[in-house]
Design an enzyme around this catalytic site. Structure first.
Site, PDB file in Angstrom:
ATOM      1  N   LYS A   1     -62.953  16.195 -84.187  1.00 54.66           N
ATOM      2  CA  LYS A   1     -63.533  16.000 -85.512  1.00 54.66           C
ATOM      3  C   LYS A   1     -63.952  14.553 -85.759  1.00 54.66           C
ATOM      4  CE  LYS A   1     -60.307  16.239 -88.510  1.00 54.66           C
ATOM      5  NZ  LYS A   1     -59.964  15.287 -89.570  1.00 54.66           N
ATOM      6  N   THR A   2     -62.994  13.652 -85.607  1.00 53.71           N
ATOM      7  CA  THR A   2     -63.283  12.244 -85.878  1.00 53.71           C
ATOM      8  C   THR A   2     -64.323  11.709 -84.905  1.00 53.71           C
ATOM      9  OG1 THR A   2     -60.929  12.114 -86.321  1.00 53.71           O
ATOM     10  CG2 THR A   2     -62.165  10.085 -86.471  1.00 53.71           C
TER      11      THR A   2
ATOM     12  N   ASP B   1     -64.379  13.207 -94.908  1.00 46.58           N
ATOM     13  CA  ASP B   1     -63.415  13.672 -93.923  1.00 46.58           C
ATOM     14  C   ASP B   1     -62.420  14.612 -94.615  1.00 46.58           C
ATOM     15  OD1 ASP B   1     -62.229  13.789 -91.471  1.00 46.58           O
ATOM     16  OD2 ASP B   1     -61.058  11.956 -91.721  1.00 46.58           O
ATOM     17  N   GLU B   2     -61.831  15.529 -93.897  1.00 45.34           N
ATOM     18  CA  GLU B   2     -60.805  16.433 -94.454  1.00 45.34           C
ATOM     19  C   GLU B   2     -61.270  17.075 -95.754  1.00 45.34           C
ATOM     20  OE1 GLU B   2     -58.252  16.906 -92.621  1.00 45.34           O
ATOM     21  OE2 GLU B   2     -57.460  15.041 -91.768  1.00 45.34           O
TER      22      GLU B   2
ATOM     23  N   GLN C   1     -55.994  23.733 -92.116  1.00 49.59           N
ATOM     24  CA  GLN C   1     -55.153  22.552 -92.245  1.00 49.59           C
ATOM     25  C   GLN C   1     -55.068  22.053 -93.678  1.00 49.59           C
ATOM     26  OE1 GLN C   1     -55.113  19.612 -88.947  1.00 49.59           O
ATOM     27  NE2 GLN C   1     -56.853  20.777 -88.195  1.00 49.59           N
TER      28      GLN C   1
ATOM     29  N   ARG D   1     -49.970  19.414 -83.215  1.00 48.19           N
ATOM     30  CA  ARG D   1     -49.857  17.982 -82.933  1.00 48.19           C
ATOM     31  C   ARG D   1     -49.554  17.734 -81.470  1.00 48.19           C
ATOM     32  NH1 ARG D   1     -53.010  16.704 -85.854  1.00 48.19           N
ATOM     33  NH2 ARG D   1     -53.175  18.922 -86.240  1.00 48.19           N
TER      34      ARG D   1
END
Length: 698
Positions: free
Chosen positions: A34-35, A244-245, A275, A648
């Site tokens: 994503k980033t 973002d998010e 998420q 994670r």
DNA sequence: CCCACTGCTTTTTTT
DNA sequence: AAGCAGTGGG
């Protein structure tokens, strides 16, 4: 022809990164890059000739912002053809960790929503109704102000819990509800009370020239919404917006993005509905689910390939999240190896659990994780062996795992204590995220002096420090001062008070004439904090150490203009989260290379080779707060939280639960979390001795 | 005004 | 179990 900087992206990522005009929705599963995609998109825009400072990216945490900023810088540096930015300046910059705009460099504006709010408010402070030196209230400050408001209504704060009331107000503000509308529409008894408290609370804040976290977003949005000229200015300033998010945005943040995007609608949002773990804070899934309705002609790109985890880990995660009903269908896959099975450990109690984690970590650091079973854990009194820090580097060079690649996750902060003790006992370097540096009393006190010096209206700050260190000014006196009855006090008292205010004057003078780090040192001496603490207990000395830490940290602001530096420090301090604790309070004790202990919430966005998820007991995780029946949606959120925890891990997962756990000083029996049985059996592997024996022995 | 004692709550997650 | 707020005596 794929340009250099875009190499290494898969086709979906590439498509997203090279999309330029119009709305873009990137649905990205955990670990799907994503980033990376968003940064490359930004870099690509710049490469296409868009001026960097026309680009905005909003994130939720400072850490995410910092990370993105650095990645962009790094990528840009790689094709250092950026005319107007000089390389040296940028490098220096990176080291000093400051935002571009402040120093006039041309870089994209990458910031948290809250800092963005502050930025907009500061540029228009008069219209907002605060001065430039307004105070940002943290959660505790706000709660005490709410408490005062409750008292002012002659209500009992025990009956009307300030925290709860503050929560309701906060929620409403996050929904962009206007107080007058709320007061009109709310018919319940409690609602009426809340409306009254809310009213007083707002008045108190404006009197004190302060804003709470919600205001930082709210006031900025109001400004943009109600003032066309201002809106135009910012729409012009930032022509390419990134969020973002996006699944975590609340109504106000949603409005902010929308207002900034304007008619051009060059807005790119990234998110993952699975998420969304902040709905209790107002995060609204509808924002991401309805994005294409809000922005017709949206280009949607789904990133489904996971680059982070092994097949086993990912399969477990997929199985877990599948049980949620309210979610868009998607399935992550990976080309990574199958990997090891997921370990499951049944502990007797929380101490046993902590021991298990510690022993396992020692094995990992020793490079012996592949040993199938640990054998009996009951004879732990003589543990495998005390590592001095060198031990982890010695025998198996090839398998060397840095401690920072290991994380211990838990649902609630209180669980950290036992785990921490175990780390200490086994001599494992560790770091707990969650103790907020800027929320320590000594730090808050020191900063309160500075805030009060700059903003003498700030009653909460004054109250905090007027009698610390002790000056013989007590409660009743303070009340009189605030009531404007200063001159009715005995002359001796008046002198004391005058001395205090003169001290503030002196501080202000110092702020305007000296470097930030100087100011901090001066403050600690002049106010008597230093004397107060240096004669005291060990605890006091530690506090003093923390203040020294603050002074060190302040060095970073020294190159800003006198006055401006302090202001920035105060702003950063108010908006810092525990995650940023790492980067801000970085004490030299090689904390960076340490095992990380944190809540699952705090782990979002991070990845580790080895992840321990502890406390998997019914009621704890999934959490069932004081036995209230949870709605389906709440339960789904817990599941998403577990999903976040699972994803994670890169290589190996350890799950554990304790049959007994002491909470509130009483020992409770627990059943294992439903999440454990939701993971396919064949992905799991038992650790430790036969659980049956232990259970019977108790 | 300060200090010491008591008894009561706390622990979900955070910018 | 511990930390805090609120109370009462000095």
């Amino acid at each position: 022809m794929v340009e250099d900087h875009l190499k290494g992206l898969n086709s979906a990522q590439l498509e997203a990164a090279t999309h330029t005009e119009g709305p873009l929705l990137i649905v990205a599963g955990a670990g799907a890059g994503k980033t990376k995609t968003i940064t490359h998109r930004i870099v690509n825009l710049i490469k296409q000739g868009i001026a960097p400072d026309k680009i905005l990216a909003a994130t939720f945490t400072n850490k995410a912002a910092k990370e993105m900023r650095e990645k962009i810088r790094f990528a840009i540096a790689q094709f250092k053809s950026l005319g107007s930015c000089d390389g040296d300046g940028q490098r220096k910059f990176l080291a000093e960790n400051f935002r571009a705009f402040e120093m006039g460099y041309c870089e994209p504006f990458v910031s948290t929503f809250h800092s963005l709010g502050v930025y907009i408010i500061k540029e228009n402070s008069r219209l907002v109704g605060v001065t430039k030196h307004f105070t940002i209230l943290d959660e505790n400050d706000s709660i005490s102000l709410v408490k005062e408001s409750i008292k002012e209504l002659n209500l009992d704060p025990k009956q009307y819990e300030p925290k709860k009331i503050k929560g309701i107000i906060s929620r409403e503000k996050g929904k962009f509800t206007h107080l007058s509308d709320y007061a009109e529409n709310e018919v319940s008894y409690l609602g009426k009370i809340v409306a009254q408290v809310w009213d007083i609370y707002e008045k108190k804040k404006s009197k004190e020239n302060s804003l709470d976290f919600d205001d930082l977003l709210l006031k900025a949005v109001k400004l943009l919404k109600e003032n066309e000229n201002i809106r135009k200015i910012y729409q012009e300033r930032w022509q390419y917006i990134h969020i973002d998010e996006y699944q975590d945005t609340n109504e106000v943040q949603y409005l902010m993005s929308k207002l900034l995007a304007g008619d051009k609608k060059n807005i790119c949002v990234v998110g993952d509905a699975d998420q969304n773990i902040y709905s209790w804070r107002g995060a609204n899934l509808k924002n991401i689910l309805n994005f294409e309705k809000d922005y017709p002609n949206t280009k949607i790109i789904i990133l489904e390939e996971n680059y982070r985890s092994t097949k086993n880990i990912l399969e477990a995660a997929n199985e877990i999240i599948k049980k949620n009903v309210y979610r868009p269908d998607k399935n992550l896959f990976t080309k990574n190896k199958t990997g090891e099975k997921i370990s499951l450990y049944e502990a007797l109690d929380e101490n046993d659990e902590a021991d298990f984690v510690a022993v396992k970590i020692l094995e990992i650091l020793d490079g012996e994780t592949n040993v199938a079973s640990v054998g009996s854990l009951s004879g732990l009194a003589s543990p495998a062996l005390p590592l001095d820090s060198s031990a982890c580097e010695t025998p198996h060079q090839s398998k060397f795992i840095p401690p920072s690649e290991i994380a211990i996750l838990y649902r609630a902060n209180f669980q950290s204590r036992v785990l921490e003790e175990a780390m200490l006992r086994y001599n494992i370097p560790y770091q707990v995220l969650g103790t907020k540096f800027f929320e320590r009393k000594e730090i808050k006190d020191t900063l309160a002096y500075l805030r009060a010096a700059l903003n003498p209206e700030s009653l909460s700050d004054i109250k905090r420090i007027i009698n610390f260190p002790g000056r013989g000014i007590g409660k009743t006196t303070i009340a009189k001062i605030f009531a404007g009855e200063r001159n009715t006090l005995p002359i001796k008292m008046q002198i004391k008070i005058n001395n205090f205010y003169e001290l503030l004057e002196e501080l202000k003078e110092k702020i305007n004439t000296s470097k930030v780090s100087e100011v901090i040192k001066f403050t600690v001496k002049k106010t008597g904090i230093e004397t107060e603490l240096s004669s005291g207990t060990e605890e006091d000395l530690e506090k003093l150490e923390n203040i020294k830490e603050l002074a060190t940290l302040a060095l970073k602001y020294d190159n800003l203009e006198n006055g401006a530096g302090i202001e920035k420090l105060l702003e950063d301090a108010s908006l810092a989260s525990d995650q940023d604790g790492i980067m801000l309070a970085e004490n030299k004790k090689q904390t960076t290379n340490a095992v990380r202990l944190m809540t699952v919430h705090a782990s979002k966005g991070l990845e580790f080779k080895y992840v321990f998820i502890t406390g998997l007991e019914d009621g704890l995780f999934p959490n069932n707060h004081n036995g209230e029946t949870k709605s389906g949606e709440d339960r789904e959120e817990e599941r998403r939280l577990f999903y976040v925890a699972l994803t994670r891990a890169k290589e190996k997962l350890f799950l554990s639960f304790a049959n007994f756990r002491t909470i509130f000083g009483s020992r409770q029996i627990n059943t294992p979390s439903e999440f454990i049985s939701d993971i396919p059996r064949d992905l799991l592997e038992k650790e430790g001795e036969d659980p049956g024996i232990k259970t019977i022995y108790i």
